[in-house]
Design a protein around this motif. Structure first.
Motif, PDB file in Angstrom:
ATOM      1  N   LEU A  20     -26.694 -13.275   6.641  1.00 34.22           N
ATOM      2  CA  LEU A  20     -27.807 -12.466   7.141  1.00 34.22           C
ATOM      3  C   LEU A  20     -28.531 -13.179   8.274  1.00 34.22           C
ATOM      4  O   LEU A  20     -28.901 -12.562   9.286  1.00 34.22           O
ATOM      5  CB  LEU A  20     -28.773 -12.159   5.993  1.00 34.22           C
ATOM      6  CG  LEU A  20     -29.912 -11.180   6.296  1.00 34.22           C
ATOM      7  CD1 LEU A  20     -29.355  -9.803   6.653  1.00 34.22           C
ATOM      8  CD2 LEU A  20     -30.848 -11.064   5.091  1.00 34.22           C
ATOM      9  N   ALA A  21     -28.722 -14.491   8.104  1.00 31.62           N
ATOM     10  CA  ALA A  21     -29.393 -15.264   9.150  1.00 31.62           C
ATOM     11  C   ALA A  21     -28.573 -15.282  10.432  1.00 31.62           C
ATOM     12  O   ALA A  21     -29.111 -15.157  11.536  1.00 31.62           O
ATOM     13  CB  ALA A  21     -29.648 -16.692   8.658  1.00 31.62           C
ATOM     14  N   ARG A  23     -26.486 -13.016  11.382  1.00 30.48           N
ATOM     15  CA  ARG A  23     -26.555 -11.669  11.958  1.00 30.48           C
ATOM     16  C   ARG A  23     -27.804 -11.518  12.813  1.00 30.48           C
ATOM     17  O   ARG A  23     -27.796 -10.814  13.817  1.00 30.48           O
ATOM     18  CB  ARG A  23     -26.542 -10.609  10.849  1.00 30.48           C
ATOM     19  CG  ARG A  23     -26.795  -9.200  11.341  1.00 30.48           C
ATOM     20  CD  ARG A  23     -26.834  -8.198  10.219  1.00 30.48           C
ATOM     21  NE  ARG A  23     -25.509  -7.878   9.708  1.00 30.48           N
ATOM     22  CZ  ARG A  23     -25.267  -6.967   8.767  1.00 30.48           C
ATOM     23  NH1 ARG A  23     -26.290  -6.323   8.216  1.00 30.48           N
ATOM     24  NH2 ARG A  23     -24.042  -6.707   8.380  1.00 30.48           N
ATOM     25  N   HIS A  24     -28.897 -12.198  12.430  1.00 32.75           N
ATOM     26  CA  HIS A  24     -30.152 -12.104  13.174  1.00 32.75           C
ATOM     27  C   HIS A  24     -30.298 -13.219  14.206  1.00 32.75           C
ATOM     28  O   HIS A  24     -31.385 -13.433  14.752  1.00 32.75           O
ATOM     29  CB  HIS A  24     -31.341 -12.125  12.212  1.00 32.75           C
ATOM     30  CG  HIS A  24     -31.533 -10.835  11.469  1.00 32.75           C
ATOM     31  ND1 HIS A  24     -30.760 -10.472  10.376  1.00 32.75           N
ATOM     32  CD2 HIS A  24     -32.383  -9.795  11.680  1.00 32.75           C
ATOM     33  CE1 HIS A  24     -31.152  -9.292   9.939  1.00 32.75           C
ATOM     34  NE2 HIS A  24     -32.134  -8.855  10.701  1.00 32.75           N
ATOM     35  N   GLU A  85     -19.054 -10.440   8.456  1.00 34.54           N
ATOM     36  CA  GLU A  85     -20.288  -9.664   8.320  1.00 34.54           C
ATOM     37  C   GLU A  85     -20.059  -8.370   7.555  1.00 34.54           C
ATOM     38  O   GLU A  85     -20.945  -7.881   6.878  1.00 34.54           O
ATOM     39  CB  GLU A  85     -20.873  -9.370   9.700  1.00 34.54           C
ATOM     40  CG  GLU A  85     -21.436 -10.593  10.411  1.00 34.54           C
ATOM     41  CD  GLU A  85     -22.462 -10.224  11.455  1.00 34.54           C
ATOM     42  OE1 GLU A  85     -22.801  -9.025  11.554  1.00 34.54           O
ATOM     43  OE2 GLU A  85     -22.930 -11.126  12.160  1.00 34.54           O
ATOM     44  N   ASP A 133     -35.625  -9.848   3.259  1.00 36.24           N
ATOM     45  CA  ASP A 133     -36.012  -8.671   4.043  1.00 36.24           C
ATOM     46  C   ASP A 133     -37.325  -8.903   4.782  1.00 36.24           C
ATOM     47  O   ASP A 133     -37.478  -8.515   5.939  1.00 36.24           O
ATOM     48  CB  ASP A 133     -36.139  -7.446   3.127  1.00 36.24           C
ATOM     49  CG  ASP A 133     -34.789  -6.882   2.709  1.00 36.24           C
ATOM     50  OD1 ASP A 133     -33.799  -7.149   3.415  1.00 36.24           O
ATOM     51  OD2 ASP A 133     -34.733  -6.166   1.693  1.00 36.24           O
ATOM     52  N   CYS A 136     -36.782 -11.162   7.716  1.00 33.03           N
ATOM     53  CA  CYS A 136     -36.047 -10.454   8.772  1.00 33.03           C
ATOM     54  C   CYS A 136     -36.814  -9.242   9.294  1.00 33.03           C
ATOM     55  O   CYS A 136     -36.252  -8.389   9.993  1.00 33.03           O
ATOM     56  CB  CYS A 136     -34.667 -10.033   8.261  1.00 33.03           C
ATOM     57  SG  CYS A 136     -33.570 -11.422   7.904  1.00 33.03           S
ATOM     58  N   ASN A 137     -38.102  -9.147   8.925  1.00 32.10           N
ATOM     59  CA  ASN A 137     -38.986  -8.101   9.435  1.00 32.10           C
ATOM     60  C   ASN A 137     -38.505  -6.701   9.053  1.00 32.10           C
ATOM     61  O   ASN A 137     -38.507  -5.784   9.860  1.00 32.10           O
ATOM     62  CB  ASN A 137     -39.125  -8.204  10.958  1.00 32.10           C
ATOM     63  CG  ASN A 137     -40.345  -7.465  11.475  1.00 32.10           C
ATOM     64  OD1 ASN A 137     -41.350  -7.340  10.770  1.00 32.10           O
ATOM     65  ND2 ASN A 137     -40.262  -6.960  12.692  1.00 32.10           N
ATOM     66  N   ARG A 138     -38.086  -6.570   7.782  1.00 25.79           N
ATOM     67  CA  ARG A 138     -37.666  -5.271   7.276  1.00 25.79           C
ATOM     68  C   ARG A 138     -38.464  -4.950   6.016  1.00 25.79           C
ATOM     69  O   ARG A 138     -38.848  -5.861   5.281  1.00 25.79           O
ATOM     70  CB  ARG A 138     -36.165  -5.268   6.927  1.00 25.79           C
ATOM     71  CG  ARG A 138     -35.254  -5.649   8.078  1.00 25.79           C
ATOM     72  CD  ARG A 138     -33.783  -5.500   7.697  1.00 25.79           C
ATOM     73  NE  ARG A 138     -33.419  -6.311   6.549  1.00 25.79           N
ATOM     74  CZ  ARG A 138     -32.168  -6.432   6.103  1.00 25.79           C
ATOM     75  NH1 ARG A 138     -31.186  -5.770   6.700  1.00 25.79           N
ATOM     76  NH2 ARG A 138     -31.897  -7.204   5.061  1.00 25.79           N
TER      77      ARG A 138
END
Length: 209
Positions: A20-21, A23-24, A85, A133, A136-138
């Motif tokens: 996840l990291a 991906r961002h 991913e 989340d 990751c600003n979600r």
């Protein structure tokens, strides 16, 4: 068996956090921080609720080393394959299943009721994802309409309790509950299974009323 379950949970959740990291677009510090929080967030909250000291990842300091090594290794790879991913949901589901059962077992060992044990199983299995989340600003999937998440954890814990009540040995009841939880989570993601929720139009009407 408990130590093995917890170890698999940590590794699975850390892999999810690392992917996840990446991906961002995070750097090494970001990758390690996110993986660390995903792997240890839910279990830390459980230990605080149960007043367990030291915290599980401090008592087992090799867990943090494993997460750190995973972060370094993946950060050295310039570009992760797209296929990696696409498999992001698998470590997510595995972490949910293994951590939920670990949380429920720890709560039972502390002498809680089955309902409280199931709640702490849910907390252990899901709050690492909630933290991820937020970072990751979600809006966390636990708090919005999304494919079944906490429900998978709750049902899986009660399946284990039911199998235990039927005098099925732990060597069978625990793997069955984990497998059911992981499968339900993956199916929910694949087919977008959700709980009923209020439509946005209905919410707006209530706010205006």
């Amino acid at each position: 068996m408990y130590q093995l379950i917890e170890l698999i949970a940590v590794v699975s959740s850390a892999i999810y956090g690392v992917l996840l990291a990446r991906r961002h677009g995070m750097d090494l510090v970001g990758v390690f921080s996110l993986a660390f929080m995903v792997a240890f967030g839910g279990g830390t909250l459980r230990d605080l609720f149960l007043d367990r000291h030291p915290l599980f990842w401090i008592a087992n300091d090799h867990y943090a080393v494993i997460v750190f090594v995973l972060a370094i290794v993946t950060s050295l790879i310039p570009v992760l394959p797209e296929k990696a991913e696409r498999w992001l949901n698998l470590p997510d589901a595995l972490g949910l299943g293994f951590f939920s059962i670990a949380g429920a077992l720890a709560a039972q060992e502390a002498g809680t009721s089955l309902f409280i044990a199931s709640m702490l199983g849910v907390v252990t299995g899901t709050f690492g994802g909630v933290i991820a989340d937020v970072i990751c600003n979600r809006v966390p999937s636990l708090f919005r309409s999304a494919p079944l998440y906490a429900t998978c954890s709750f049902l899986g814990c009660w399946l284990m309790f039911l199998l235990d009540a039927c005098y099925l040995p732990e060597n069978y009841s625990i793997p069955i509950a984990i497998a059911a939880m992981v499968l339900l989570r993956l199916v929910a993601l694949r087919w977008d299974w959700r709980l009923p929720h209020f439509a946005e139009d209905a919410i707006e009407e209530k706010e205006q009323a």
